[in-house]
Design a protein around this motif. Structure first.
Motif, PDB file in Angstrom:
ATOM      1  N   ASN A   2       0.765  -1.226   0.022  1.00 57.12           N
ATOM      2  CA  ASN A   2       0.085   0.161   0.081  1.00 57.12           C
ATOM      3  C   ASN A   2       0.818   1.446  -0.129  1.00 57.12           C
ATOM      4  N   GLU A   3       0.132   2.331  -0.216  1.00 63.12           N
ATOM      5  CA  GLU A   3       0.976   3.670  -0.406  1.00 63.12           C
ATOM      6  C   GLU A   3       1.664   4.059   0.892  1.00 63.12           C
ATOM      7  N   HIS A   4       1.270   3.609   2.049  1.00 61.14           N
ATOM      8  CA  HIS A   4       1.963   4.301   3.135  1.00 61.14           C
ATOM      9  C   HIS A   4       3.030   3.235   3.582  1.00 61.14           C
ATOM     10  N   ASN A   5       2.958   1.981   3.380  1.00 61.98           N
ATOM     11  CA  ASN A   5       4.379   0.993   3.181  1.00 61.98           C
ATOM     12  C   ASN A   5       5.337   1.541   2.396  1.00 61.98           C
ATOM     13  N   ARG A   6       4.797   1.939   0.946  1.00 57.81           N
ATOM     14  CA  ARG A   6       5.745   2.322   0.007  1.00 57.81           C
ATOM     15  C   ARG A   6       6.426   3.617   0.540  1.00 57.81           C
ATOM     16  N   ASN A   7       5.615   4.617   0.992  1.00 58.33           N
ATOM     17  CA  ASN A   7       6.345   5.803   1.374  1.00 58.33           C
ATOM     18  C   ASN A   7       7.453   5.545   2.881  1.00 58.33           C
ATOM     19  N   TRP A   8       6.972   4.803   3.450  1.00 62.57           N
ATOM     20  CA  TRP A   8       7.781   4.625   4.551  1.00 62.57           C
ATOM     21  C   TRP A   8       9.155   3.870   4.063  1.00 62.57           C
ATOM     22  N   TRP A   9       9.058   2.658   3.222  1.00 62.44           N
ATOM     23  CA  TRP A   9      10.387   2.524   2.852  1.00 62.44           C
ATOM     24  C   TRP A   9      11.154   3.488   2.039  1.00 62.44           C
ATOM     25  N   ALA A  10      10.674   4.240   1.211  1.00 59.95           N
ATOM     26  CA  ALA A  10      11.120   5.160   0.418  1.00 59.95           C
ATOM     27  C   ALA A  10      11.844   6.240   1.376  1.00 59.95           C
ATOM     28  N   GLY A  11      11.282   6.470   2.812  1.00 61.67           N
ATOM     29  CA  GLY A  11      11.868   7.323   3.664  1.00 61.67           C
ATOM     30  C   GLY A  11      13.119   6.619   4.161  1.00 61.67           C
ATOM     31  N   VAL A  12      12.976   5.308   4.425  1.00 62.21           N
ATOM     32  CA  VAL A  12      14.210   4.636   5.212  1.00 62.21           C
ATOM     33  C   VAL A  12      15.402   4.700   3.840  1.00 62.21           C
ATOM     34  N   ALA A  13      15.199   4.272   2.643  1.00 54.24           N
ATOM     35  CA  ALA A  13      15.976   4.367   1.756  1.00 54.24           C
ATOM     36  C   ALA A  13      16.620   5.630   1.578  1.00 54.24           C
ATOM     37  N   ASP A  14      15.857   6.811   1.665  1.00 55.53           N
ATOM     38  CA  ASP A  14      16.277   8.252   1.811  1.00 55.53           C
ATOM     39  C   ASP A  14      17.378   8.428   2.822  1.00 55.53           C
ATOM     40  N   VAL A  15      16.855   8.179   4.089  1.00 54.53           N
ATOM     41  CA  VAL A  15      17.773   8.284   5.124  1.00 54.53           C
ATOM     42  C   VAL A  15      19.127   7.455   4.925  1.00 54.53           C
ATOM     43  N   ALA A  16      19.040   6.220   4.554  1.00 53.93           N
ATOM     44  CA  ALA A  16      20.379   5.311   4.264  1.00 53.93           C
ATOM     45  C   ALA A  16      21.213   5.798   3.344  1.00 53.93           C
ATOM     46  N   ALA A  17      20.561   6.298   2.071  1.00 53.36           N
ATOM     47  CA  ALA A  17      21.367   6.806   1.053  1.00 53.36           C
ATOM     48  C   ALA A  17      21.974   8.019   1.318  1.00 53.36           C
ATOM     49  N   SER A  18      21.359   9.127   1.990  1.00 53.82           N
ATOM     50  CA  SER A  18      21.857  10.203   2.741  1.00 53.82           C
ATOM     51  C   SER A  18      23.083  10.043   3.508  1.00 53.82           C
ATOM     52  N   GLY A  19      22.766   9.200   4.372  1.00 55.29           N
ATOM     53  CA  GLY A  19      23.955   8.931   5.460  1.00 55.29           C
ATOM     54  C   GLY A  19      25.243   8.249   4.717  1.00 55.29           C
ATOM     55  N   LEU A  20      24.917   7.531   3.762  1.00 50.21           N
ATOM     56  CA  LEU A  20      26.093   6.722   3.090  1.00 50.21           C
ATOM     57  C   LEU A  20      26.796   7.691   2.286  1.00 50.21           C
ATOM     58  N   ASN A  21      26.036   8.555   1.585  1.00 48.40           N
ATOM     59  CA  ASN A  21      26.921   9.788   0.765  1.00 48.40           C
ATOM     60  C   ASN A  21      27.642  10.560   1.552  1.00 48.40           C
ATOM     61  N   HIS A  22      27.043  11.116   2.681  1.00 51.85           N
ATOM     62  CA  HIS A  22      27.872  12.153   3.652  1.00 51.85           C
ATOM     63  C   HIS A  22      28.846  11.333   4.360  1.00 51.85           C
ATOM     64  N   GLY A  23      28.686  10.077   4.803  1.00 46.91           N
ATOM     65  CA  GLY A  23      29.557   9.245   5.442  1.00 46.91           C
ATOM     66  C   GLY A  23      30.683   8.633   4.776  1.00 46.91           C
ATOM     67  N   ALA A  24      30.533   8.558   3.553  1.00 43.67           N
ATOM     68  CA  ALA A  24      31.632   7.995   2.634  1.00 43.67           C
ATOM     69  C   ALA A  24      32.620   9.290   2.430  1.00 43.67           C
ATOM     70  N   LEU A  25      32.126  10.464   2.258  1.00 42.79           N
ATOM     71  CA  LEU A  25      33.101  11.659   2.424  1.00 42.79           C
ATOM     72  C   LEU A  25      33.592  11.873   3.594  1.00 42.79           C
ATOM     73  N   LYS A  26      33.031  11.697   4.421  1.00 41.71           N
ATOM     74  CA  LYS A  26      33.716  11.993   5.846  1.00 41.71           C
ATOM     75  C   LYS A  26      34.935  11.094   5.883  1.00 41.71           C
ATOM     76  N   VAL A  27      34.612   9.693   5.821  1.00 38.41           N
ATOM     77  CA  VAL A  27      35.465   8.602   6.075  1.00 38.41           C
ATOM     78  C   VAL A  27      36.656   8.685   5.013  1.00 38.41           C
ATOM     79  N   GLU A  28      36.585   9.385   3.828  1.00 38.98           N
ATOM     80  CA  GLU A  28      37.579   9.822   2.981  1.00 38.98           C
ATOM     81  C   GLU A  28      38.669  10.890   3.590  1.00 38.98           C
ATOM     82  N   ARG A  29      37.992  11.734   4.029  1.00 35.18           N
ATOM     83  CA  ARG A  29      38.932  12.859   4.660  1.00 35.18           C
ATOM     84  C   ARG A  29      39.689  12.199   6.085  1.00 35.18           C
ATOM     85  N   ILE A  30      38.897  11.447   6.687  1.00 37.29           N
ATOM     86  CA  ILE A  30      39.589  10.862   7.799  1.00 37.29           C
ATOM     87  C   ILE A  30      40.876   9.783   7.292  1.00 37.29           C
TER      88      ILE A  30
END
Length: 95
Positions: A2-30
């Protein structure tokens, strides 16, 4: 799904992708900062001085390529999730 579950999983994917994006750049600097400590020591030793800068450039290039590739893939995933979950592509769920 259903729409609610799709939106929930899209939010989880968005948070995970954003964290991985910024985390990779921070780990690179370290990573590069820690590596520079060793390369700076090698630069002071006369016998390793001729090669240390070449190895540093190659090491940093490979490291930057690796971390930024991960960051680019994560940014692409983040953009695709935002596009998929944007208001114009979602149907209103009126119950």
């Amino acid at each position: 799904m259903n729409e609610h579950n799709r939106n929930w999983w899209a939010g989880v994917a968005d948070v995970a992708a954003s964290g991985l994006n910024h985390g990779a750049l921070k780990v690179e600097r370290i990573h590069l900062s820690i590596a520079d400590e060793t390369f700076n020591i090698l630069q002071r030793v006369p016998i390793t001085r001729p090669w240390s800068e070449t190895v540093r450039v190659v090491h940093h290039g490979i490291s930057r390529f690796s971390y930024r590739s991960v960051s680019l893939v994560a940014a692409g995933l983040e953009a695709s999730v935002k596009y998929t979950n944007s208001a114009k592509n979602c149907k209103a769920d009126i119950n």
